[in-house]
Design an enzyme around this catalytic site. Structure first.
Site, PDB file in Angstrom:
ATOM      1  N   CYS A 174      38.738  37.690  25.847  1.00  0.00           N
ATOM      2  CA  CYS A 174      38.073  37.387  26.882  1.00  0.00           C
ATOM      3  C   CYS A 174      37.246  38.515  27.339  1.00  0.00           C
ATOM      4  CB  CYS A 174      38.861  37.033  27.931  1.00  0.00           C
ATOM      5  SG  CYS A 174      40.102  35.708  27.549  1.00  0.00           S
ATOM      6  N   HIS A 315      35.186  39.080  36.832  1.00  0.00           N
ATOM      7  CA  HIS A 315      35.733  38.327  35.630  1.00  0.00           C
ATOM      8  C   HIS A 315      36.462  37.100  36.366  1.00  0.00           C
ATOM      9  CE1 HIS A 315      37.791  37.709  31.827  1.00  0.00           C
ATOM     10  NE2 HIS A 315      39.058  37.711  32.321  1.00  0.00           N
ATOM     11  N   GLU A 326      42.068  41.870  40.108  1.00  0.00           N
ATOM     12  CA  GLU A 326      40.812  42.440  40.156  1.00  0.00           C
ATOM     13  C   GLU A 326      40.282  42.948  41.472  1.00  0.00           C
ATOM     14  OE1 GLU A 326      36.358  41.234  38.232  1.00  0.00           O
ATOM     15  OE2 GLU A 326      37.976  39.732  38.468  1.00  0.00           O
ATOM     16  N   LYS A 347      32.251  32.051  36.415  1.00  0.00           N
ATOM     17  CA  LYS A 347      33.411  30.981  35.710  1.00  0.00           C
ATOM     18  C   LYS A 347      33.695  30.079  36.684  1.00  0.00           C
ATOM     19  CE  LYS A 347      35.641  34.463  32.816  1.00  0.00           C
ATOM     20  NZ  LYS A 347      35.218  35.562  33.185  1.00  0.00           N
ATOM     21  N   HIS A 352      35.680  29.266  31.521  1.00  0.00           N
ATOM     22  CA  HIS A 352      35.865  30.490  30.735  1.00  0.00           C
ATOM     23  C   HIS A 352      35.436  30.427  29.459  1.00  0.00           C
ATOM     24  CE1 HIS A 352      37.378  34.354  29.636  1.00  0.00           C
ATOM     25  NE2 HIS A 352      38.666  34.337  30.450  1.00  0.00           N
ATOM     26  N   PHE A 411      43.354  38.669  27.745  1.00  0.00           N
ATOM     27  CA  PHE A 411      44.983  38.766  27.184  1.00  0.00           C
ATOM     28  C   PHE A 411      45.035  40.042  26.239  1.00  0.00           C
ATOM     29  CE2 PHE A 411      46.089  34.077  27.629  1.00  0.00           C
ATOM     30  CZ  PHE A 411      46.111  34.220  28.829  1.00  0.00           C
TER      31      PHE A 411
END
Length: 428
Positions: A174, A315, A326, A347, A352, A411
């Site tokens: 990501c 994000h 975040e 998003k 995503h 991840f």
């Protein structure tokens, strides 16, 4: 070919291309973001009627025939075709002068989708192996291997820009597009090449991916009947992210060369930071961990300082842990200035796009710089009181934006952030 020098060169963004759930060009994608329109809908890439999750951010009305001839298309995956289309648009946007440079002074750094066999192929092979007749063993055409090789898509992007210099394939999930853009920026800064194509592409809208992320508990299963409401970053009712697909490719160029050829400059790329959380594979650290360090490095390199940032393209995945982490990281870096920042998550509208996600964030940042319009975070109906920043709820905000920070966290704990600023007045 360029040789490395001690002088750090400035970097311009001169072209942008995109294929996303909001549109099949960068302009269409920006309009969708500015309008607060959702691109999430019922899954159509496979029959998801028996799945716990039946929605995704899907590319619509995409015509592969307009991208490449049949002979070439058979070697390109769905995601790679998105990437090729985005690269073609980015090169066209960069202008005819893009091709005036030495092609060996032109590179590509691209985050590609993770190639693997489709699960159905493995099921077929297993069935044949368990049968008594091995003559019918399922076999693939040799060319099918190319469909699952992420480097084929990266090479297609490089070919679109006639990039014969350094070509690098990035695989950091990501955070992929952010790493790709950041590493391409470094190559121009350090004199390894004068131009690069950079970005990411992915299409995890397969039944294996949807099932896998469902079992992991990472994607929401609460909004199958209301897809447009499913992705809700920073909302109290957020329950997981929504898978998406698409590609974003940008053309980056050494500043003086871009100015000399009269290129239209969207923005100047001025800072980049990359870190690892070293915490857990899937979870973000509650204290903001490596994210705050990546943001700090990018902002420090920009020379703008925290108060020089007006907008953060977050994000913002819509998972409880990521959005809280975040926000903590933003507060940790920006202090009191965090209360004055606009922070929003594209998003919420696209889902995503995994390896391509930071590219959509860059489109949001470029639009904000150009038009003074900050895209909203849609579906922010019940703000989480534990978070409390200005996430631009549901409607775009008109606000002068001089510089924007783009965040991408993945991840595995990888983080990448970069800063873009308005080119106005800088060409002189």
């Amino acid at each position: 070919m360029s040789t490395t020098t001690t002088a750090v060169r400035r970097v311009a963004v001169t072209g942008v291309g995109a294929v996303t759930p909001l549109g099949n060009t960068a302009a269409e994608t920006w309009r969708g973001l500015a309008e607060g329109r959702s691109g999430v809908s019922r899954l159509e890439t496979f029959d998801a009627s028996t799945f716990p999750v039946r929605i995704a951010g899907q590319v619509k009305d995409f015509d592969p025939k307009a991208v490449a001839p049949a002979k070439r298309r058979r070697h390109l995956s769905r995601a790679a075709l998105f990437a090729l289309a985005a690269a073609q648009e980015a090169v066209a946007d960069a202008g005819e002068g893009w091709h005036d440079a030495d092609p060996y002074d032109r590179g590509a750094v691209v985050a590609g989708t993770v190639g693997r066999p489709e699960l159905q192929e493995l099921v077929d092979m297993s069935y044949q192996l368990s049968s008594s007749d091995f003559h019918d063993l399922y076999r693939q055409a040799p060319s099918d291997v190319l469909l699952r090789n992420q480097n084929v898509g990266v090479s297609a992007v490089a070919g679109a820009g006639d990039c014969r210099g350094p070509v690098v394939s990035v695989s950091t999930a990501c955070a992929g597009a952010a790493h790709a853009i950041g590493e391409a920026y470094r190559r121009i800064q350090e004199g390894e090449c004068a131009q690069t194509l950079a970005g990411g592409f992915d299409a995890l809208t397969t039944w294996m991916d949807v099932l896998g992320f469902s079992l992991l508990g990472a994607i929401t299963d609460r909004w199958n009947d209301e897809p447009e409401r499913a992705s809700r970053p920073f909302d109290s009712d957020r329950s997981g992210f929504v898978l998406g697909e698409g590609a974003v490719i940008v053309a980056l160029e050494e500043w003086d060369s871009a100015v000399a050829r009269g290129a239209h400059i969207h923005a100047e790329l001025v800072g980049y930071g990359s870190t690892l959380n070293a915490y857990r594979i899937t979870d973000s650290p509650p204290d903001g961990g490596g994210a705050v360090t990546a943001m700090r490095d990018a902002v420090a390199e920009s020379g703008l300082g925290p108060e020089g940032i007006d907008y953060i393209a977050a994000h913002g995945t819509s998972t409880p842990g990521n959005d809280a982490s975040e926000t903590t990281a933003i507060r940790g870096l920006f202090g009191e200035h965090a209360e004055r920042l606009c922070v929003s998550s594209p998003k919420s509208m696209t889902g995503h796009l995994t390896s391509a996600a930071a590219g959509v964030n860059l489109i949001a940042a470029l639009g904000a710089l150009r038009e003074g319009v900050v895209p909203p975070t849609i579906n922010l109906d019940t703000p989480d009181p534990k978070l409390g920043l200005d996430y631009v709820p549901n409607r775009a905000a008109r606000r002068p934006v001089r510089a924007a920070l783009v965040n991408a966290f993945a991840f595995g704990g990888t983080n990448a952030c970069f800063v873009v600023k308005s080119p106005e007045g800088a060409a002189a």
